[in-house]
Design a protein around this motif. Structure first.
Motif, PDB file in Angstrom:
ATOM      1  N   LEU A  18      11.877 -28.020   4.525  1.00 65.93           N
ATOM      2  CA  LEU A  18      11.284 -27.013   3.646  1.00 65.93           C
ATOM      3  C   LEU A  18       9.843 -26.735   4.058  1.00 65.93           C
ATOM      4  CD1 LEU A  18      12.647 -28.348   0.245  1.00 65.93           C
ATOM      5  CD2 LEU A  18      13.635 -26.638   1.749  1.00 65.93           C
ATOM      6  N   VAL A  19       9.562 -26.823   5.348  1.00 64.99           N
ATOM      7  CA  VAL A  19       8.197 -26.661   5.838  1.00 64.99           C
ATOM      8  C   VAL A  19       7.947 -25.199   6.150  1.00 64.99           C
ATOM      9  CG1 VAL A  19       6.580 -27.284   7.656  1.00 64.99           C
ATOM     10  CG2 VAL A  19       8.233 -28.955   6.823  1.00 64.99           C
ATOM     11  N   TYR A  20       7.109 -24.565   5.370  1.00 58.98           N
ATOM     12  CA  TYR A  20       6.644 -23.227   5.684  1.00 58.98           C
ATOM     13  C   TYR A  20       5.434 -22.920   4.831  1.00 58.98           C
ATOM     14  CZ  TYR A  20       9.507 -21.978   1.647  1.00 58.98           C
ATOM     15  OH  TYR A  20      10.077 -21.924   0.419  1.00 58.98           O
ATOM     16  N   TRP A  21       4.656 -21.996   5.299  1.00 60.37           N
ATOM     17  CA  TRP A  21       3.470 -21.549   4.582  1.00 60.37           C
ATOM     18  C   TRP A  21       3.675 -20.092   4.231  1.00 60.37           C
ATOM     19  CZ3 TRP A  21       0.012 -17.783   6.417  1.00 60.37           C
ATOM     20  CH2 TRP A  21      -1.117 -17.593   5.618  1.00 60.37           C
ATOM     21  N   LEU A  22       3.475 -19.761   2.982  1.00 59.95           N
ATOM     22  CA  LEU A  22       3.668 -18.390   2.529  1.00 59.95           C
ATOM     23  C   LEU A  22       2.306 -17.758   2.260  1.00 59.95           C
ATOM     24  CD1 LEU A  22       5.640 -16.207   1.708  1.00 59.95           C
ATOM     25  CD2 LEU A  22       5.612 -17.145  -0.586  1.00 59.95           C
ATOM     26  N   PRO A  23       1.957 -16.693   2.978  1.00 59.43           N
ATOM     27  CA  PRO A  23       0.674 -16.050   2.706  1.00 59.43           C
ATOM     28  C   PRO A  23       0.661 -15.445   1.308  1.00 59.43           C
ATOM     29  CG  PRO A  23       1.945 -14.777   4.287  1.00 59.43           C
ATOM     30  CD  PRO A  23       2.709 -16.035   4.031  1.00 59.43           C
ATOM     31  N   GLN A  24      -0.448 -15.593   0.645  1.00 58.50           N
ATOM     32  CA  GLN A  24      -0.571 -15.099  -0.727  1.00 58.50           C
ATOM     33  C   GLN A  24      -1.084 -13.660  -0.724  1.00 58.50           C
ATOM     34  OE1 GLN A  24       0.371 -16.882  -3.473  1.00 58.50           O
ATOM     35  NE2 GLN A  24       1.159 -18.268  -1.916  1.00 58.50           N
ATOM     36  N   PRO A  25      -0.541 -12.804  -1.595  1.00 59.91           N
ATOM     37  CA  PRO A  25      -1.076 -11.433  -1.672  1.00 59.91           C
ATOM     38  C   PRO A  25      -2.508 -11.464  -2.199  1.00 59.91           C
ATOM     39  CG  PRO A  25       0.606 -11.788  -3.347  1.00 59.91           C
ATOM     40  CD  PRO A  25       0.565 -13.025  -2.504  1.00 59.91           C
ATOM     41  N   ARG A  26      -3.304 -10.592  -1.670  1.00 62.64           N
ATOM     42  CA  ARG A  26      -4.712 -10.544  -2.075  1.00 62.64           C
ATOM     43  C   ARG A  26      -4.950  -9.330  -2.957  1.00 62.64           C
ATOM     44  NH1 ARG A  26      -7.066 -11.446   3.915  1.00 62.64           N
ATOM     45  NH2 ARG A  26      -6.416 -13.603   4.145  1.00 62.64           N
ATOM     46  N   PRO A  27      -5.869  -9.454  -3.901  1.00 60.11           N
ATOM     47  CA  PRO A  27      -6.191  -8.273  -4.720  1.00 60.11           C
ATOM     48  C   PRO A  27      -6.951  -7.239  -3.878  1.00 60.11           C
ATOM     49  CG  PRO A  27      -7.638 -10.101  -5.283  1.00 60.11           C
ATOM     50  CD  PRO A  27      -6.617 -10.639  -4.322  1.00 60.11           C
ATOM     51  N   PHE A  28      -6.836  -6.009  -4.283  1.00 63.31           N
ATOM     52  CA  PHE A  28      -7.511  -4.928  -3.562  1.00 63.31           C
ATOM     53  C   PHE A  28      -8.998  -4.979  -3.851  1.00 63.31           C
ATOM     54  CE2 PHE A  28      -8.951  -0.437  -3.426  1.00 63.31           C
ATOM     55  CZ  PHE A  28      -8.866  -0.278  -2.055  1.00 63.31           C
ATOM     56  N   GLU A  29      -9.782  -4.976  -2.785  1.00 62.16           N
ATOM     57  CA  GLU A  29     -11.242  -4.964  -2.912  1.00 62.16           C
ATOM     58  C   GLU A  29     -11.770  -3.746  -2.165  1.00 62.16           C
ATOM     59  OE1 GLU A  29     -12.743  -8.669  -1.496  1.00 62.16           O
ATOM     60  OE2 GLU A  29     -11.474  -9.823  -2.845  1.00 62.16           O
ATOM     61  N   PRO A  30     -12.171  -2.707  -2.891  1.00 62.30           N
ATOM     62  CA  PRO A  30     -12.643  -1.501  -2.212  1.00 62.30           C
ATOM     63  C   PRO A  30     -13.947  -1.755  -1.455  1.00 62.30           C
ATOM     64  CG  PRO A  30     -12.929  -1.298  -4.579  1.00 62.30           C
ATOM     65  CD  PRO A  30     -12.196  -2.573  -4.335  1.00 62.30           C
ATOM     66  N   ARG A  31     -14.116  -1.002  -0.406  1.00 63.01           N
ATOM     67  CA  ARG A  31     -15.326  -1.084   0.406  1.00 63.01           C
ATOM     68  C   ARG A  31     -16.522  -0.617  -0.430  1.00 63.01           C
ATOM     69  NH1 ARG A  31     -14.928   2.420   5.719  1.00 63.01           N
ATOM     70  NH2 ARG A  31     -12.822   1.775   5.280  1.00 63.01           N
ATOM     71  N   ALA A  32     -17.646  -1.277  -0.269  1.00 62.52           N
ATOM     72  CA  ALA A  32     -18.846  -0.908  -1.017  1.00 62.52           C
ATOM     73  C   ALA A  32     -19.455   0.370  -0.443  1.00 62.52           C
ATOM     74  CB  ALA A  32     -19.868  -2.035  -0.948  1.00 62.52           C
ATOM     75  N   ILE A  33     -20.021   1.172  -1.317  1.00 63.58           N
ATOM     76  CA  ILE A  33     -20.675   2.420  -0.918  1.00 63.58           C
ATOM     77  C   ILE A  33     -22.173   2.214  -1.084  1.00 63.58           C
ATOM     78  CG2 ILE A  33     -21.006   4.853  -1.480  1.00 63.58           C
ATOM     79  CD1 ILE A  33     -18.099   4.857  -2.466  1.00 63.58           C
ATOM     80  N   ASP A  34     -22.923   2.530  -0.047  1.00 62.86           N
ATOM     81  CA  ASP A  34     -24.377   2.367  -0.085  1.00 62.86           C
ATOM     82  C   ASP A  34     -24.980   3.600  -0.758  1.00 62.86           C
ATOM     83  OD1 ASP A  34     -26.960   1.582   0.240  1.00 62.86           O
ATOM     84  OD2 ASP A  34     -26.928   1.626   2.446  1.00 62.86           O
ATOM     85  N   GLN A  35     -25.119   3.509  -2.069  1.00 64.20           N
ATOM     86  CA  GLN A  35     -25.631   4.651  -2.829  1.00 64.20           C
ATOM     87  C   GLN A  35     -27.107   4.910  -2.517  1.00 64.20           C
ATOM     88  OE1 GLN A  35     -24.840   3.783  -6.937  1.00 64.20           O
ATOM     89  NE2 GLN A  35     -22.636   4.088  -6.709  1.00 64.20           N
ATOM     90  N   ALA A  36     -27.855   3.846  -2.273  1.00 63.75           N
ATOM     91  CA  ALA A  36     -29.285   4.013  -1.992  1.00 63.75           C
ATOM     92  C   ALA A  36     -29.485   4.798  -0.686  1.00 63.75           C
ATOM     93  CB  ALA A  36     -29.966   2.658  -1.920  1.00 63.75           C
ATOM     94  N   ALA A  37     -28.674   4.493   0.323  1.00 62.37           N
ATOM     95  CA  ALA A  37     -28.793   5.213   1.599  1.00 62.37           C
ATOM     96  C   ALA A  37     -28.411   6.680   1.424  1.00 62.37           C
ATOM     97  CB  ALA A  37     -27.911   4.559   2.652  1.00 62.37           C
ATOM     98  N   ALA A  38     -27.382   6.947   0.644  1.00 65.01           N
ATOM     99  CA  ALA A  38     -26.982   8.337   0.394  1.00 65.01           C
ATOM    100  C   ALA A  38     -28.081   9.082  -0.357  1.00 65.01           C
ATOM    101  CB  ALA A  38     -25.675   8.369  -0.392  1.00 65.01           C
ATOM    102  N   ARG A  39     -28.670   8.415  -1.329  1.00 63.39           N
ATOM    103  CA  ARG A  39     -29.758   9.059  -2.085  1.00 63.39           C
ATOM    104  C   ARG A  39     -30.951   9.337  -1.175  1.00 63.39           C
ATOM    105  NH1 ARG A  39     -30.351   9.546  -7.354  1.00 63.39           N
ATOM    106  NH2 ARG A  39     -28.757   7.997  -7.751  1.00 63.39           N
ATOM    107  N   ARG A  40     -31.293   8.381  -0.284  1.00 64.23           N
ATOM    108  CA  ARG A  40     -32.409   8.601   0.647  1.00 64.23           C
ATOM    109  C   ARG A  40     -32.121   9.778   1.577  1.00 64.23           C
ATOM    110  NH1 ARG A  40     -32.271   2.953   0.827  1.00 64.23           N
ATOM    111  NH2 ARG A  40     -31.084   3.001   2.769  1.00 64.23           N
TER     112      ARG A  40
END
Length: 138
Positions: free
Chosen positions: A24-46
């Motif tokens: 019974l040897v196996y490793w099952l990868p776990q699903p990961r929650p969705f993490e959206p990419r960060a948006i650099d609001q300060a750079a856009a404002r500049r």
């Protein structure tokens, strides 16, 4: 790095499972929650402030609120499109994990059925040998 390592670990456990069949040897990868990419609001404002800073003084567009609206809308649509692509990639990774889990579960079911069948055969052989030893005249 993470995806490469995950692939390596999966291949390692598949190798071990083949090396030790019936285990019974196996490793099952776990699903990961969705993490959206960060948006650099300060750079856009500049960047917007820099663009607004080069507008001609006393021009028609100066001091009106909608000068940059289309540019901001285009940037927003690009960010949303990037987010949609990231979400699709995330969904594909989780679908891959689900397919691996289903394959491992099917493998486990086959191994359990085979082990149960072998157990039943050995039990019947043991019972037949025991009966032959107890009543050899039959």
């Amino acid at each position: 790095m993470g995806r490469l390592f995950e692939t390596f670990r999966l291949r390692m456990w598949v190798f071990l499972a083949r090396l030790l069949p019936g285990s019974l040897v196996y490793w099952l990868p776990q699903p990961r929650p969705f993490e959206p990419r960060a948006i650099d609001q300060a750079a856009a404002r500049r960047e917007i402030e820099a663009i607004v800073g080069v507008l001609a003084p006393d021009a028609t567009d100066e001091a009106t609120g909608h000068v940059m609206d289309r540019l901001i809308d285009v940037w927003t649509e690009a960010w949303v499109a990037e987010l949609a692509v990231d979400f699709q990639r995330h969904g594909l990774r989780n679908a891959r994990t689900a397919m691996i889990a289903a394959a491992l579960a099917a493998r486990e079911a086959v191994l359990n059925t085979d082990a149960r069948r072998r157990h039943d055969e050995l039990t019947m052989a043991h019972q037949a040998a025991l009966n032959a030893l107890i009543s050899p005249n039959d």
